[in-house]
Design an enzyme around this catalytic site. Sequence first.
Site, PDB file in Angstrom:
ATOM      1  N   HIS A   1       0.791  -1.252   0.052  1.00  0.00           N
ATOM      2  CA  HIS A   1       0.083  -0.012  -0.172  1.00  0.00           C
ATOM      3  C   HIS A   1       0.796   1.277   0.054  1.00  0.00           C
ATOM      4  O   HIS A   1       1.862   1.419  -0.905  1.00  0.00           O
ATOM      5  CB  HIS A   1      -0.952   0.119   1.352  1.00  0.00           C
ATOM      6  CG  HIS A   1      -2.051   0.877   1.276  1.00  0.00           C
ATOM      7  ND1 HIS A   1      -2.426   1.660   0.290  1.00  0.00           N
ATOM      8  CD2 HIS A   1      -3.028   1.162   2.057  1.00  0.00           C
ATOM      9  CE1 HIS A   1      -3.407   2.469   0.280  1.00  0.00           C
ATOM     10  NE2 HIS A   1      -3.806   2.397   1.527  1.00  0.00           N
TER      11      HIS A   1
ATOM     12  N   HIS B   1      -2.044  -1.388 -10.793  1.00  0.00           N
ATOM     13  CA  HIS B   1      -3.114  -0.910  -9.608  1.00  0.00           C
ATOM     14  C   HIS B   1      -4.311  -1.734  -9.688  1.00  0.00           C
ATOM     15  O   HIS B   1      -4.631  -2.305 -10.962  1.00  0.00           O
ATOM     16  CB  HIS B   1      -3.404   0.505 -10.005  1.00  0.00           C
ATOM     17  CG  HIS B   1      -4.168   1.206  -9.028  1.00  0.00           C
ATOM     18  ND1 HIS B   1      -5.434   1.300  -9.010  1.00  0.00           N
ATOM     19  CD2 HIS B   1      -3.631   1.813  -7.960  1.00  0.00           C
ATOM     20  CE1 HIS B   1      -5.829   1.790  -7.768  1.00  0.00           C
ATOM     21  NE2 HIS B   1      -4.701   2.352  -7.343  1.00  0.00           N
TER      22      HIS B   1
ATOM     23  N   ASP C   1       2.923   5.608  -6.983  1.00  0.00           N
ATOM     24  CA  ASP C   1       4.081   5.112  -6.187  1.00  0.00           C
ATOM     25  C   ASP C   1       5.285   5.147  -6.962  1.00  0.00           C
ATOM     26  O   ASP C   1       6.389   5.565  -6.508  1.00  0.00           O
ATOM     27  CB  ASP C   1       3.962   4.067  -5.339  1.00  0.00           C
ATOM     28  CG  ASP C   1       2.727   4.150  -4.558  1.00  0.00           C
ATOM     29  OD1 ASP C   1       2.972   4.899  -3.546  1.00  0.00           O
ATOM     30  OD2 ASP C   1       2.045   3.076  -4.368  1.00  0.00           O
TER      31      ASP C   1
END
Length: 453
Positions: free
Chosen positions: A279, A330, A389
């Site tokens: 996460h 994702h 990210d």
Amino acid sequence: MKMNEKRDQFLKKYSGIMDTHNRIPLDLYERYNVKRGLRNSDGTGVLVGLTEIGDVHGYIMEEGDKIPVEGVLRYRGIDVKELSKGFQQEKRFGFEETIFLLLFGYLPSSEELSNFNEQIGDFRELPDQFTEDMILKAPSNNIMNKLARSVLAAYSFDDYAEDISVWNMLRQSVKLIAQLPTMAAYAYQAKAYYYMGKSLFIHKPDPSLSTAENLLLMIRPNRKYKDIEAEILDLSLVLHAEHGGGNNSAFSTHVVSSSGTDTYSAIAAAIGSLKGPLHGGANIQVARMMDDIKKHVSDWKSDKEISEYVTKILMKDAFDKKGLIYGMGHAVYTLSDPRAEILKEKARELAASSDRMDEFCLFEKIENLVPGIFQKLKNNDKPLCANVDFYSGFVYSILNIPEDLYTPIFAIARIPGWCAHRVEEIVSGGRIIRPAYKSVSPRVPYSSLKNRG
């Protein structure tokens, strides 16, 4: 605390047994139609709730087929790209108005925003003795754990900690949103001093400054930062502020809040969720993975050499041997992640102005090569895009932000979304979240102690 060798040998002896007794055969999940990860077999999420806060759109369903589309993220119905463009064109910070939008459901007027900024500014300082007693006297090597502990400790400084009326949850939310950057900055300074042998700097926040400015002010020894650094950090905070009710930390907030517990317990649970490497902790894993790739790929311009090493990572033969390319893919987005697209352009601008263009090009090559490599190895044509990210850590590194703060910055950004989801759960949820787990263990008769082997 040092490991106790005798005690740990005893526990290690039984760890294999524990592993065996907790390993459920995969075929049982299929037999009982279990939605592992609360996902359907086609990769779509199991619908478990409704929300008006965030909308994450990455595909459409057409006659039972999942059709990939360009990603869209909306906060209270407003496209995050339009939101970001709006405050950037007006050359002002946007995170505070994003907080207002997520909490109250609409964009504030100039007067409302001014009053809200003043309210946040008044809350930024921690209570008397909090920094010394809760942070400096008990430093942690992991700032996310220190953040969770600090949030739980804040409970003790609230005379109305258990009150779950909407107005009180709002008061608690705004206070935690304002104080989390201070907690994170001081937790970092404590780690730098106690674990890294650096000097200790405890700078007070400035109530007149934005969240991004205050964070940079508090983590820098000389309190100095460039305007462009604060502007880009502010943009990153906006892009990370909310991501629907189904992401792991927001869902954790819903689950914990549904029990009727206090705000501090719910937010601490969300921080624990965000810490995980699958996460919010993925941004640090991306940075470490890229450092590993840089060491093992001699020619950063060679598609062949990069592909060969990325293949090793995917085959669990390199890096952390988990077979993951962090920052790629994702759960919802298919063709693109709008947050990653915005950050990528900022990364390009920063790289060009800081002599790190070769590094940026390596990121871009990996982004472009991974989908094809993945499809070839896994025989899977599922679209694979870079997520937020992938470029966020690179941006932070150019801004000279320590790696220890990458995931805490994510938490600082996401707490407005968590708080909004908590209020939504208390107001609209009405039932404790309690999904079913089917027991698949055989029935075993009890045996007395004297008859056990």
